[in-house]
Design a protein around this motif. Structure first.
Motif, PDB file in Angstrom:
ATOM      1  N   VAL A  78       0.845  -1.486   0.214  1.00  0.00           N
ATOM      2  CA  VAL A  78      -0.180   0.059  -0.009  1.00  0.00           C
ATOM      3  C   VAL A  78       0.827   1.230   0.098  1.00  0.00           C
ATOM      4  O   VAL A  78       0.839   2.189  -0.677  1.00  0.00           O
ATOM      5  CB  VAL A  78      -0.952  -0.049   1.165  1.00  0.00           C
ATOM      6  N   THR A  79       1.816   1.198   0.916  1.00  0.00           N
ATOM      7  CA  THR A  79       2.637   2.533   0.958  1.00  0.00           C
ATOM      8  C   THR A  79       3.375   2.681  -0.525  1.00  0.00           C
ATOM      9  O   THR A  79       3.585   3.749  -0.712  1.00  0.00           O
ATOM     10  CB  THR A  79       3.629   2.181   1.872  1.00  0.00           C
ATOM     11  N   GLY A  80       3.841   1.697  -1.127  1.00  0.00           N
ATOM     12  CA  GLY A  80       4.667   1.552  -2.370  1.00  0.00           C
ATOM     13  C   GLY A  80       3.594   2.443  -3.311  1.00  0.00           C
ATOM     14  O   GLY A  80       4.030   2.980  -4.074  1.00  0.00           O
ATOM     15  N   TYR A  81       2.509   1.836  -3.307  1.00  0.00           N
ATOM     16  CA  TYR A  81       1.418   2.245  -4.223  1.00  0.00           C
ATOM     17  C   TYR A  81       1.078   3.770  -4.142  1.00  0.00           C
ATOM     18  O   TYR A  81       1.102   4.618  -5.089  1.00  0.00           O
ATOM     19  CB  TYR A  81       0.328   1.445  -4.203  1.00  0.00           C
ATOM     20  N   VAL A  82       1.072   4.263  -2.926  1.00  0.00           N
ATOM     21  CA  VAL A  82       0.701   5.737  -2.590  1.00  0.00           C
ATOM     22  C   VAL A  82       2.052   6.605  -2.997  1.00  0.00           C
ATOM     23  O   VAL A  82       1.865   7.448  -3.586  1.00  0.00           O
ATOM     24  CB  VAL A  82       0.251   6.109  -1.197  1.00  0.00           C
ATOM     25  N   VAL A  83       3.217   6.020  -2.734  1.00  0.00           N
ATOM     26  CA  VAL A  83       4.411   6.831  -2.863  1.00  0.00           C
ATOM     27  C   VAL A  83       4.671   7.061  -4.430  1.00  0.00           C
ATOM     28  O   VAL A  83       4.959   8.073  -4.900  1.00  0.00           O
ATOM     29  CB  VAL A  83       5.577   6.217  -2.498  1.00  0.00           C
ATOM     30  N   ILE A  84       4.127   6.239  -5.073  1.00  0.00           N
ATOM     31  CA  ILE A  84       4.466   6.026  -6.651  1.00  0.00           C
ATOM     32  C   ILE A  84       3.578   7.370  -7.261  1.00  0.00           C
ATOM     33  O   ILE A  84       4.385   8.127  -8.027  1.00  0.00           O
ATOM     34  CB  ILE A  84       3.925   4.905  -7.396  1.00  0.00           C
TER      35      ILE A  84
ATOM     36  N   HIS B 255      -5.972   8.459   3.180  1.00  0.00           N
ATOM     37  CA  HIS B 255      -5.519   8.807   4.325  1.00  0.00           C
ATOM     38  C   HIS B 255      -4.052   9.050   4.161  1.00  0.00           C
ATOM     39  O   HIS B 255      -3.722  10.304   5.033  1.00  0.00           O
ATOM     40  CB  HIS B 255      -5.482   7.751   5.345  1.00  0.00           C
ATOM     41  N   MET B 256      -3.459   8.660   3.511  1.00  0.00           N
ATOM     42  CA  MET B 256      -1.749   8.719   3.628  1.00  0.00           C
ATOM     43  C   MET B 256      -1.621  10.113   2.942  1.00  0.00           C
ATOM     44  O   MET B 256      -0.729  10.685   3.224  1.00  0.00           O
ATOM     45  CB  MET B 256      -1.192   7.608   2.918  1.00  0.00           C
ATOM     46  N   LEU B 257      -2.431  10.191   1.918  1.00  0.00           N
ATOM     47  CA  LEU B 257      -2.160  11.443   1.256  1.00  0.00           C
ATOM     48  C   LEU B 257      -2.518  12.952   2.015  1.00  0.00           C
ATOM     49  O   LEU B 257      -2.069  13.585   1.973  1.00  0.00           O
ATOM     50  CB  LEU B 257      -2.828  11.629  -0.229  1.00  0.00           C
ATOM     51  N   ALA B 258      -3.694  12.622   2.732  1.00  0.00           N
ATOM     52  CA  ALA B 258      -4.019  13.812   3.847  1.00  0.00           C
ATOM     53  C   ALA B 258      -2.897  13.824   4.980  1.00  0.00           C
ATOM     54  O   ALA B 258      -2.645  14.957   5.194  1.00  0.00           O
ATOM     55  CB  ALA B 258      -5.296  13.420   4.634  1.00  0.00           C
ATOM     56  N   ILE B 259      -2.258  12.777   5.386  1.00  0.00           N
ATOM     57  CA  ILE B 259      -1.308  12.834   6.403  1.00  0.00           C
ATOM     58  C   ILE B 259       0.187  13.556   5.808  1.00  0.00           C
ATOM     59  O   ILE B 259       0.503  14.263   6.264  1.00  0.00           O
ATOM     60  CB  ILE B 259      -0.836  11.585   6.733  1.00  0.00           C
ATOM     61  N   SER B 260       0.262  13.174   4.535  1.00  0.00           N
ATOM     62  CA  SER B 260       1.338  13.838   3.607  1.00  0.00           C
ATOM     63  C   SER B 260       1.272  15.151   3.500  1.00  0.00           C
ATOM     64  O   SER B 260       2.275  15.864   3.550  1.00  0.00           O
ATOM     65  CB  SER B 260       1.470  13.028   2.326  1.00  0.00           C
ATOM     66  N   ALA B 261      -0.002  15.703   2.974  1.00  0.00           N
ATOM     67  CA  ALA B 261      -0.352  16.863   3.032  1.00  0.00           C
ATOM     68  C   ALA B 261      -0.312  17.791   4.254  1.00  0.00           C
ATOM     69  O   ALA B 261       0.364  19.091   4.171  1.00  0.00           O
ATOM     70  CB  ALA B 261      -1.904  17.279   2.357  1.00  0.00           C
TER      71      ALA B 261
ATOM     72  N   PHE C 208       9.365  15.674   1.316  1.00  0.00           N
ATOM     73  CA  PHE C 208       8.687  15.464   2.555  1.00  0.00           C
ATOM     74  C   PHE C 208       7.366  14.800   2.500  1.00  0.00           C
ATOM     75  O   PHE C 208       7.232  13.813   3.295  1.00  0.00           O
ATOM     76  CB  PHE C 208       8.267  16.779   3.118  1.00  0.00           C
ATOM     77  N   GLY C 209       6.549  14.988   1.433  1.00  0.00           N
ATOM     78  CA  GLY C 209       5.331  14.219   1.272  1.00  0.00           C
ATOM     79  C   GLY C 209       5.573  12.863   1.228  1.00  0.00           C
ATOM     80  O   GLY C 209       4.749  11.964   1.848  1.00  0.00           O
ATOM     81  N   TYR C 210       6.415  12.259   0.341  1.00  0.00           N
ATOM     82  CA  TYR C 210       6.815  11.015   0.216  1.00  0.00           C
ATOM     83  C   TYR C 210       7.286  10.268   1.626  1.00  0.00           C
ATOM     84  O   TYR C 210       6.765   9.119   2.116  1.00  0.00           O
ATOM     85  CB  TYR C 210       8.009  10.690  -0.820  1.00  0.00           C
ATOM     86  N   ALA C 211       8.132  11.177   2.323  1.00  0.00           N
ATOM     87  CA  ALA C 211       8.616  10.604   3.578  1.00  0.00           C
ATOM     88  C   ALA C 211       7.462  10.424   4.740  1.00  0.00           C
ATOM     89  O   ALA C 211       7.622   9.370   5.460  1.00  0.00           O
ATOM     90  CB  ALA C 211       9.841  11.580   4.140  1.00  0.00           C
ATOM     91  N   ALA C 212       6.654  11.349   4.549  1.00  0.00           N
ATOM     92  CA  ALA C 212       5.509  11.306   5.458  1.00  0.00           C
ATOM     93  C   ALA C 212       4.655   9.914   5.325  1.00  0.00           C
ATOM     94  O   ALA C 212       3.850   9.464   6.210  1.00  0.00           O
ATOM     95  CB  ALA C 212       4.656  12.547   5.333  1.00  0.00           C
ATOM     96  N   VAL C 213       4.272   9.707   3.870  1.00  0.00           N
ATOM     97  CA  VAL C 213       3.526   8.363   3.501  1.00  0.00           C
ATOM     98  C   VAL C 213       4.193   7.172   3.991  1.00  0.00           C
ATOM     99  O   VAL C 213       3.606   6.328   4.688  1.00  0.00           O
ATOM    100  CB  VAL C 213       3.443   8.449   1.965  1.00  0.00           C
TER     101      VAL C 213
END
Lengths: 554, 100
Positions: free
Chosen positions: A179-185, A359-365, A387-392
């Motif tokens: 999941v994390t890899g998917y969102v980071v991409i 959720h992860m994009l909201a945390i990232s933002a 920073f966004g990628y690291a937060a995810v």
């Protein structure tokens, strides 16, 4: 004859896959398509605006489907069916209240914040209330999103358990990595288009298999599962006479409204979808698609829960509480076999991915945009995206660690997140949009009071301190909202109006004039709008009986 | 009535109406549901599953089609009368792109 059974592995029906080849193939192909779309969309990401809100280019149909997928989540396949099987009809009230949230987001603040070009509600708080409130809001968002994502990770890990027969911990960390890899991409761009596709996978994975199930259960309307099983109702009433009873008292439903309709209003991953719209007009049109496709999806899921209860009653089976989450799979194993259940599992995974990516994009933002802006750090656009990628990645790790010791139902952490959102986030955003009289002192006090009240009264944090409710209501943590919400609003209004009268605090409602006019689409004509204190006072008075009602023993 | 007052009231009424139609399925039952079935389902069940969402769709359409449009027109007139202020709706969007 009832055969009480206490745990998985002992049921007289199929619980896991016998043949894995086709199910695994379906899921692999699905993941390849998601990664492919993400990779293709990656070329569009040139800055944090692209990563977090897809460059604000998404149209109503794609967005409506994507909002629906993000909103429905894995819980629609697993948690909802589980709670409907256990709680039965009253849980319908929970979900229909939830359905209200997207239209309410658009009406109450989505279109106004979209005009401001906000990434998240915290961005709005920075403009409206200043840096301190922005940081408070960003922290609340991170907390709420972690709680919400927790339920999704637990559910996805359970799916991997069913699919591969792996240990829960191994399933959890494999899922977290995927999941994390998917969102980071690809960030919001890939996630938006993927979420729209995920919705249609979810709908077909619920709808089509249910046609087979209802047909075999003897329903004449099997070809349209959402409303086609009415002729099974008389038999259901014989085997489960209390299935259609509303069971709980008025206060339970009112608490559900506060948590399930007003809570999601403050959820940034839902609001962020509205912000991805290519225009305010497109954002408004999104609601039509959302209500249409979500109504269809929900009605289909109700048929799953109905069929699950009906089937258990007909066969005389009992299922352990912890296994209710897997009911949709048991039903499909029993009536449709491995291949079709493989597609149902793919639908559940699609639901989990769509929500957890939000959720992860909201945390990232919140981390990469709101906190950096609040502290006015001098950071380049590239560094902000990093920073966004690291937060995810950090969020994925934290949620996976939290999910190691999960609650009995995966919906519990989600409902808790709703209560916190309703009490600590929603009032600050909605009143901030509609009244120039509320200010940062009220907002900060309200968020802290709302958050602390839910935490103290929730059975999941301190324990031992309740709001008067017992049983399921208390277990779900919903009773706390009957006190936390009115208390939060009262604090907000009273502190804001008092702060105006203290000269040393320098509160000037007129300082919001331009911002309020801009967000509502009015010209910058130096006219004061939304400045009356009367609606605030009426609202505060209305909160008093609700607070009194919440304090009484349930 | 000033445009912003109308906007606030219209939004409040729209929100309350949406909440009302969804909750009517619950309140009917709490205070005594008529013994009525629709498509074989008890009325409150049918309402929560299908009636509420359909009613919500219709109500939102009325809000979108009539209320929002008329208020947007009034805002445009206000902008025209003060002149020279660009449309706030277009922040971040490319003009003329409104379909998928």
């Amino acid at each position: 004859m009832i055969s009480p059974l206490q745990q998985a592995g002992e049921y007289p029906f199929q619980e896991t896959f016998n043949e894995l080849l086709i199910p695994v193939g379906i899921i692999l192909v699905m993941f390849l398509v998601f990664y492919g779309i993400s990779y293709y969309m990656k070329s569009n990401i040139q800055g944090s605006d692209d990563y977090m809100v897809a460059g604000r280019t998404i149209g109503p149909f794609v967005n409506g489907s994507a909002v629906s997928a993000t909103w429905e989540s894995l819980a629609t396949f697993m948690g909802v069916v589980a709670l409907m099987v256990q709680v039965q009809i009253p849980f319908l009230a929970v979900w229909t209240n939830f359905l209200l949230s997207i239209p309410l987001i658009v009406i109450l603040y989505g279109q106004t914040l979209r005009r401001l070009g906000s990434y998240t509600p915290a961005t709005f708080c920075k403009d409206r209330y200043g840096n301190t409130m922005s940081v408070v809001m960003a922290l609340l968002i991170v907390f709420v999103m972690l709680m919400y994502a927790l339920g999704q990770f637990i559910g996805l890990a359970q799916v991997a358990e069913i699919l591969f027969g792996w240990d829960y911990t191994l399933s959890l960390f494999v899922i977290a990595t995927l999941v994390t890899g998917y969102v980071v991409i690809a960030g919001m761009w890939g996630v938006s288009y993927n979420s729209a596709l995920q919705f249609w996978i979810m709908l077909t994975a619920a709808f089509i298999p249910m046609m087979f199930v209802l047909n075999q259960l003897g329903s004449s309307g099997w070809f349209f599962p959402p409303l086609g099983y009415g002729d099974l109702v008389p038999e259901m009433q014989q085997t489960n006479p209390d299935f259609f009873d509303m069971t709980f008292d008025t206060r339970w439903y009112f608490a559900m409204f506060l948590a399930m309709a007003l809570g999601p209003i403050g959820m940034p991953h839902l609001a962020q979808r509205i912000f991805t719209s290519r225009s305010v007009e497109a954002g408004r049109k999104t609601v039509f698609w959302f209500v249409l496709v979500t109504g269809l999806m929900f009605a289909t899921i109700y048929s799953v829960a109905f069929a699950g209860v009906y089937w258990l009653g007909q066969e005389g089976f009992e299922v352990a509480e912890a296994d209710f989450d897997k009911m949709i799979f048991y039903l499909n194993f029993a009536f449709s076999g491995d291949s079709i259940t493989g597609y149902v599992v793919a639908g559940a995974i699609a639901g989990g991915l769509s929500t957890v990516s939000g959720h992860m994009l909201a945390i990232s933002a919140a981390v990469a945009n709101d906190v950096i802006e609040a502290f006015e750090l001098d950071v380049t656009e590239d560094r902000k995206t990093q920073f966004g990628y690291a937060a995810v990645i950090g969020a994925g790790l934290i949620v996976a660690l939290l999910a190691l010791n999960p609650p009995a139902f995966l919906v519990v952490s989600i409902l808790w997140a709703f209560s916190i959102s309703a009490a600590a986030i929603t009032p600050v955003i909605v009143l901030g949009v509609w009244s120039a009289r509320v200010n940062r002192y009220g907002a900060i006090a309200s968020s802290i009071v709302g958050f602390a009240t839910v935490i103290v009264l929730s059975p999941h944090a301190l324990g031992g301190i309740g709001a008067g409710a017992e049983g399921l209501t208390a277990d779900l943590g919903i009773d706390a909202i009957m006190i936390a919400f009115p208390l939060s609003l009262l604090t907000f209004i009273v502190v804001s109006l008092v702060a105006e009268r203290i000269d040393s605090l320098n509160v000037d409602p007129e300082s919001n004039r331009n911002l309020i006019n801009e967000m509502h689409g009015y010209p910058d004509d130096n006219v004061d709008r939304f400045t009356s204190a009367t609606p605030l006072i009426i609202l505060a008075v209305l909160m008093l009986p609700i607070l009194w009602w919440g304090i009484q023993p349930w | 009535m000033q445009t912003h007052t109308k906007e606030a009231l219209a939004s409040l009424v729209a929100a309350l109406a949406l909440i009302g139609v969804i909750h009517s399925g619950i309140w009917f039952t709490m205070f005594g549901t008529p013994d009525l079935t629709v498509l074989g389902f008890p009325f409150h069940y049918f309402w929560l599953v299908a009636g509420g969402p359909v009613a919500m769709f219709v109500l939102y359409w009325v809000y979108y089609q009539y209320i929002t449009t008329s208020i947007m027109e009034e805002k445009e007139q206000l902008k025209t009368s003060t002149s020279g202020v660009g449309a706030a709706d277009d922040i971040g969007a490319k003009a003329g792109e409104d379909d998928d």
